[in-house]
Design an enzyme around this catalytic site. Sequence first.
Site, short mmCIF file in Angstrom:
data_model
loop_
_atom_site.label_atom_id
_atom_site.label_comp_id
_atom_site.label_asym_id
_atom_site.label_seq_id
_atom_site.Cartn_x
_atom_site.Cartn_y
_atom_site.Cartn_z
N LYS A 1 0.89 -1.17 0.00
CA LYS A 1 0.00 0.00 0.00
C LYS A 1 0.92 1.21 0.00
CE LYS A 1 -3.08 2.72 2.85
NZ LYS A 1 -3.82 2.88 4.11
N GLY B 1 -8.11 9.72 8.76
CA GLY B 1 -8.47 9.91 10.16
C GLY B 1 -9.55 10.94 10.41
N ALA C 1 -9.37 5.65 3.27
CA ALA C 1 -9.24 6.82 4.15
C ALA C 1 -10.48 7.71 4.12
CB ALA C 1 -8.03 7.66 3.82
N GLY C 2 -10.78 8.24 5.29
CA GLY C 2 -11.85 9.23 5.41
C GLY C 2 -13.19 8.67 5.79
N ASN D 1 -9.64 2.07 9.08
CA ASN D 1 -9.02 1.69 10.36
C ASN D 1 -9.68 2.45 11.51
OD1 ASN D 1 -5.54 1.20 11.34
ND2 ASN D 1 -7.33 1.19 12.59
N SER D 2 -9.55 3.79 11.49
CA SER D 2 -10.02 4.59 12.63
C SER D 2 -11.51 4.41 12.89
CB SER D 2 -9.74 6.07 12.38
OG SER D 2 -8.38 6.28 12.10
#
Lengths: 65, 269
Positions: B106, B167, B194-195, B216-217
């Site tokens: 990645k 994040g 992301a996001g 992830n977050s």
Amino acid sequence: MKVTINGKPVEFTQAQSLLSLVESFGAQPPYALAVNGQFIPKSQHASYAVNTGDSIDVLSPVQGG
Amino acid sequence: MDNVNQAISDTWSIYGTELSSRLLIGSALYPSPAIMQESIKQSQAEVVTVSLRRQSPESAGGQAFWQQIQSLGKKILPNTAGCHSIQEAVTLAQMSREIFDTDWIKLELVGDEYNLQPDPIDLVKATEILLNDGFKVLPYCTDDLVICRHLVELGCEVLMPWGAPIGTGKGLLNPYALSAIRHRFPQISLVVDAGIGLPSHAAQALELGYDAVLLNSAIAQAQDPVMMAKAFKSAIDAGRLGYLGGRMPEKDTANPSTPTLGMPFWHQM
């Protein structure tokens, strides 16, 4: 001879291979090595001659996103 | 098997590796290792992202974390998070390939600290170097169609445009741009990376025809990560079915869904 391992200054008297140097540093597998920002494959760890001033990175798995 | 079950069991691929789960999950920011493991299990993700950092011999070199990840039996996707130059990213990718025994990478190349936006120019250059070195590159990129085209022309079979900055949890800030990339590259595996903050954001990405999401977050920092992992699994299944089901035509004017024929006389004008 002075080098840095993971940013910490390390000094040694006898010429050492990359492998013996990182082992004396306390590196535990799994790890991968770079010298001066260049990847050094595992097959070369035992034969790679470290030079004074070299910056050695010992990296291990961590959490990632 | 009925149509719904057929749709649920459809697959997508990362450079020829068939995957059933459309969620790629990160391994960072969980409240504890046990919650990380259970969240990953409940998400039913088949791919987990990891990274490399300087080893601290005092903490046993991160062996515990690596054993926890290995025990899950998932495919590993290493990242180059935090790299600011082509050389840093290439070196970290090479080190990752050796440790994790995978040619997947990645590719993250930070272009600006303010929003951690990928550097579009160096990303393309680093991608070319890594593809030529035998890597299977999954570039984390912006939603710029032309940058995506350059990456595809180099040989990328997977693209991972952002939904929003890393994040932030803001969801898909530019669905039009993401949709345009989908329509322009129907043969490419597309992952919103992301996001994403809510299961509905992931569902929206799948509804747009994206093959998967990477997050992830949104799970790790939820108040109950394990429950949120289940929620994302359900939302992603729903979004995929919604895409395969084919949305109704959008209209600008109202159309009654209840038959107007036979209306009681007292409502007629």
